[in-house]
Design a protein around this motif. Structure first.
Motif, PDB file in Angstrom:
ATOM      1  N   ASP A 220      -1.937 -27.580 -35.992  1.00  0.00           N
ATOM      2  CA  ASP A 220      -2.534 -26.478 -36.732  1.00  0.00           C
ATOM      3  C   ASP A 220      -3.753 -25.913 -36.020  1.00  0.00           C
ATOM      4  O   ASP A 220      -4.157 -24.793 -36.283  1.00  0.00           O
ATOM      5  N   SER A 221      -4.377 -26.690 -35.139  1.00  0.00           N
ATOM      6  CA  SER A 221      -5.586 -26.236 -34.470  1.00  0.00           C
ATOM      7  C   SER A 221      -5.295 -25.463 -33.191  1.00  0.00           C
ATOM      8  O   SER A 221      -6.204 -25.054 -32.501  1.00  0.00           O
ATOM      9  N   ALA A 222      -4.037 -25.244 -32.884  1.00  0.00           N
ATOM     10  CA  ALA A 222      -3.676 -24.534 -31.665  1.00  0.00           C
ATOM     11  C   ALA A 222      -3.758 -23.024 -31.884  1.00  0.00           C
ATOM     12  O   ALA A 222      -3.712 -22.537 -33.009  1.00  0.00           O
ATOM     13  N   ILE A 223      -3.882 -22.296 -30.786  1.00  0.00           N
ATOM     14  CA  ILE A 223      -3.920 -20.832 -30.856  1.00  0.00           C
ATOM     15  C   ILE A 223      -2.650 -20.257 -30.230  1.00  0.00           C
ATOM     16  O   ILE A 223      -1.873 -20.974 -29.605  1.00  0.00           O
ATOM     17  N   LYS A 224      -2.439 -18.970 -30.421  1.00  0.00           N
ATOM     18  CA  LYS A 224      -1.257 -18.290 -29.892  1.00  0.00           C
ATOM     19  C   LYS A 224      -1.514 -17.797 -28.468  1.00  0.00           C
ATOM     20  O   LYS A 224      -2.611 -17.351 -28.145  1.00  0.00           O
ATOM     21  N   TYR A 225      -0.486 -17.877 -27.637  1.00  0.00           N
ATOM     22  CA  TYR A 225      -0.509 -17.229 -26.328  1.00  0.00           C
ATOM     23  C   TYR A 225       0.259 -15.922 -26.479  1.00  0.00           C
ATOM     24  O   TYR A 225       1.368 -15.907 -27.016  1.00  0.00           O
ATOM     25  N   ILE A 226      -0.331 -14.841 -26.011  1.00  0.00           N
ATOM     26  CA  ILE A 226       0.307 -13.527 -26.052  1.00  0.00           C
ATOM     27  C   ILE A 226       0.618 -13.143 -24.613  1.00  0.00           C
ATOM     28  O   ILE A 226      -0.286 -12.943 -23.800  1.00  0.00           O
ATOM     29  N   ALA A 227       1.907 -13.080 -24.303  1.00  0.00           N
ATOM     30  CA  ALA A 227       2.355 -12.807 -22.935  1.00  0.00           C
ATOM     31  C   ALA A 227       2.145 -11.326 -22.602  1.00  0.00           C
ATOM     32  O   ALA A 227       2.832 -10.457 -23.138  1.00  0.00           O
ATOM     33  N   HIS A 228       1.174 -11.054 -21.741  1.00  0.00           N
ATOM     34  CA  HIS A 228       0.845  -9.695 -21.323  1.00  0.00           C
ATOM     35  C   HIS A 228       2.009  -9.083 -20.557  1.00  0.00           C
ATOM     36  O   HIS A 228       2.385  -9.586 -19.498  1.00  0.00           O
TER      37      HIS A 228
ATOM     38  N   LYS B  46     -10.968 -15.373 -36.832  1.00  0.00           N
ATOM     39  CA  LYS B  46      -9.603 -15.895 -36.902  1.00  0.00           C
ATOM     40  C   LYS B  46      -8.551 -14.858 -36.515  1.00  0.00           C
ATOM     41  O   LYS B  46      -7.406 -15.211 -36.271  1.00  0.00           O
ATOM     42  N   LYS B  47      -8.932 -13.581 -36.390  1.00  0.00           N
ATOM     43  CA  LYS B  47      -7.989 -12.552 -35.957  1.00  0.00           C
ATOM     44  C   LYS B  47      -8.345 -11.998 -34.574  1.00  0.00           C
ATOM     45  O   LYS B  47      -7.790 -10.998 -34.140  1.00  0.00           O
ATOM     46  N   ALA B  48      -9.250 -12.673 -33.877  1.00  0.00           N
ATOM     47  CA  ALA B  48      -9.663 -12.225 -32.542  1.00  0.00           C
ATOM     48  C   ALA B  48      -8.650 -12.636 -31.486  1.00  0.00           C
ATOM     49  O   ALA B  48      -8.076 -13.724 -31.530  1.00  0.00           O
ATOM     50  N   ILE B  49      -8.444 -11.729 -30.539  1.00  0.00           N
ATOM     51  CA  ILE B  49      -7.578 -11.984 -29.387  1.00  0.00           C
ATOM     52  C   ILE B  49      -8.409 -11.743 -28.134  1.00  0.00           C
ATOM     53  O   ILE B  49      -8.919 -10.638 -27.920  1.00  0.00           O
ATOM     54  N   TRP B  50      -8.550 -12.790 -27.343  1.00  0.00           N
ATOM     55  CA  TRP B  50      -9.290 -12.703 -26.096  1.00  0.00           C
ATOM     56  C   TRP B  50      -8.316 -12.388 -24.965  1.00  0.00           C
ATOM     57  O   TRP B  50      -7.141 -12.753 -25.023  1.00  0.00           O
ATOM     58  N   ILE B  51      -8.814 -11.734 -23.932  1.00  0.00           N
ATOM     59  CA  ILE B  51      -7.964 -11.275 -22.833  1.00  0.00           C
ATOM     60  C   ILE B  51      -8.319 -12.031 -21.552  1.00  0.00           C
ATOM     61  O   ILE B  51      -9.487 -12.175 -21.206  1.00  0.00           O
ATOM     62  N   ASP B  52      -7.284 -12.487 -20.844  1.00  0.00           N
ATOM     63  CA  ASP B  52      -7.443 -13.223 -19.583  1.00  0.00           C
ATOM     64  C   ASP B  52      -6.379 -12.716 -18.608  1.00  0.00           C
ATOM     65  O   ASP B  52      -5.290 -13.266 -18.527  1.00  0.00           O
ATOM     66  N   LEU B  53      -6.683 -11.631 -17.907  1.00  0.00           N
ATOM     67  CA  LEU B  53      -5.707 -11.004 -17.021  1.00  0.00           C
ATOM     68  C   LEU B  53      -5.974 -11.342 -15.562  1.00  0.00           C
ATOM     69  O   LEU B  53      -7.124 -11.330 -15.118  1.00  0.00           O
ATOM     70  N   GLU B  54      -4.905 -11.629 -14.835  1.00  0.00           N
ATOM     71  CA  GLU B  54      -5.029 -11.882 -13.395  1.00  0.00           C
ATOM     72  C   GLU B  54      -5.611 -10.650 -12.715  1.00  0.00           C
ATOM     73  O   GLU B  54      -5.250  -9.530 -13.035  1.00  0.00           O
ATOM     74  N   GLY B  55      -6.513 -10.889 -11.797  1.00  0.00           N
ATOM     75  CA  GLY B  55      -7.085  -9.794 -11.028  1.00  0.00           C
ATOM     76  C   GLY B  55      -8.326  -9.174 -11.643  1.00  0.00           C
ATOM     77  O   GLY B  55      -9.002  -8.383 -11.002  1.00  0.00           O
ATOM     78  N   MET B  56      -8.642  -9.514 -12.888  1.00  0.00           N
ATOM     79  CA  MET B  56      -9.829  -8.954 -13.541  1.00  0.00           C
ATOM     80  C   MET B  56     -11.094  -9.714 -13.142  1.00  0.00           C
ATOM     81  O   MET B  56     -12.196  -9.204 -13.293  1.00  0.00           O
TER      82      MET B  56
ATOM     83  N   GLY C 131      -5.729 -15.986 -30.810  1.00  0.00           N
ATOM     84  CA  GLY C 131      -5.087 -16.330 -29.551  1.00  0.00           C
ATOM     85  C   GLY C 131      -5.699 -15.615 -28.371  1.00  0.00           C
ATOM     86  O   GLY C 131      -6.738 -14.976 -28.480  1.00  0.00           O
ATOM     87  N   TYR C 132      -5.016 -15.743 -27.250  1.00  0.00           N
ATOM     88  CA  TYR C 132      -5.448 -15.013 -26.062  1.00  0.00           C
ATOM     89  C   TYR C 132      -4.230 -14.403 -25.386  1.00  0.00           C
ATOM     90  O   TYR C 132      -3.119 -14.920 -25.460  1.00  0.00           O
ATOM     91  N   CYS C 133      -4.479 -13.273 -24.746  1.00  0.00           N
ATOM     92  CA  CYS C 133      -3.444 -12.528 -24.038  1.00  0.00           C
ATOM     93  C   CYS C 133      -3.704 -12.656 -22.549  1.00  0.00           C
ATOM     94  O   CYS C 133      -4.823 -12.434 -22.091  1.00  0.00           O
ATOM     95  N   GLY C 134      -2.671 -13.031 -21.817  1.00  0.00           N
ATOM     96  CA  GLY C 134      -2.848 -13.186 -20.382  1.00  0.00           C
ATOM     97  C   GLY C 134      -1.558 -13.029 -19.616  1.00  0.00           C
ATOM     98  O   GLY C 134      -0.474 -12.897 -20.190  1.00  0.00           O
ATOM     99  N   ASP C 135      -1.691 -13.054 -18.299  1.00  0.00           N
ATOM    100  CA  ASP C 135      -0.544 -12.974 -17.397  1.00  0.00           C
ATOM    101  C   ASP C 135       0.001 -14.359 -17.080  1.00  0.00           C
ATOM    102  O   ASP C 135       1.110 -14.493 -16.577  1.00  0.00           O
ATOM    103  N   LYS C 136      -0.802 -15.375 -17.333  1.00  0.00           N
ATOM    104  CA  LYS C 136      -0.401 -16.742 -17.006  1.00  0.00           C
ATOM    105  C   LYS C 136      -0.860 -17.669 -18.123  1.00  0.00           C
ATOM    106  O   LYS C 136      -2.024 -17.658 -18.507  1.00  0.00           O
ATOM    107  N   LEU C 137       0.051 -18.476 -18.597  1.00  0.00           N
ATOM    108  CA  LEU C 137      -0.251 -19.454 -19.632  1.00  0.00           C
ATOM    109  C   LEU C 137      -1.254 -20.456 -19.085  1.00  0.00           C
ATOM    110  O   LEU C 137      -1.029 -21.060 -18.043  1.00  0.00           O
ATOM    111  N   ASN C 138      -2.385 -20.606 -19.757  1.00  0.00           N
ATOM    112  CA  ASN C 138      -3.424 -21.549 -19.348  1.00  0.00           C
ATOM    113  C   ASN C 138      -3.078 -22.915 -19.921  1.00  0.00           C
ATOM    114  O   ASN C 138      -3.097 -23.106 -21.129  1.00  0.00           O
TER     115      ASN C 138
END
Length: 159
Positions: free
Chosen positions: A3-11, A119-129, A143-150
């Protein structure tokens, strides 16, 4: 999954790093969503009244049923697309370089380097940024949105 995990959003459907040849393509997006169980961020543009996947150019017609699915975040690339996405009641947003923007379903889409604690925040982690996520990503955000699953972040999947 905990339950403590967050969502990964595949950019654009990316899971293992940028793949420009496949990004925003129907099969690639659906693989990350259905087979891997991740949420998706995809780019949508409109041309001659038809919605297309695509960031800089319209690539292929968008599957309008798929883009209305839970966990799909539609990034409108033009105002015509935004209007249609809102009419369809998709989870959509439009932004340039705003610090944050709200999606149509009230998620807080944070521009890279902006870390809102909600609880509705989505952080961004994009390759090259070159703006890495903080060392500790809290389980209290959506969750967080990124190009690569951390692999250092506890991720939950639902599909």
């Amino acid at each position: 999954m905990t339950d403590s995990a967050i969502k990964y959003i595949a950019h654009r459907g990316n899971i293992s790093g940028k793949q420009p040849t496949f990004e925003n393509k129907d099969e690639y997006l659906k693989h990350a969503y259905y087979e891997c169980g991740h949420d998706i961020e995809l780019d949508i543009c409109m041309h001659r009244g038809i919605l297309y996947y695509g960031h800089d150019d319209c690539q292929e017609p968008a599957d309008t049923n798929f883009i209305q699915s839970p966990g799909v975040f539609c990034h409108a690339k033009d105002f015509d697309a935004l209007t249609e996405l809102l009419n369809m009641r998709t989870n959509c947003f439009w932004h340039q370089q705003d610090s944050v923007t709200l999606t149509s379903q009230n998620y807080i889409w944070c521009f890279p380097g902006n870390y809102i604690m909600n609880k509705k925040a989505i952080w961004i982690d994009l390759e090259g940024m070159n703006i890495p996520l903080p060392d500790q990503v809290p389980n209290s955000i959506y969750g967080y949105c990124g190009d690569k699953l951390n692999e250092n972040i506890n991720i939950r999947t639902t599909r």
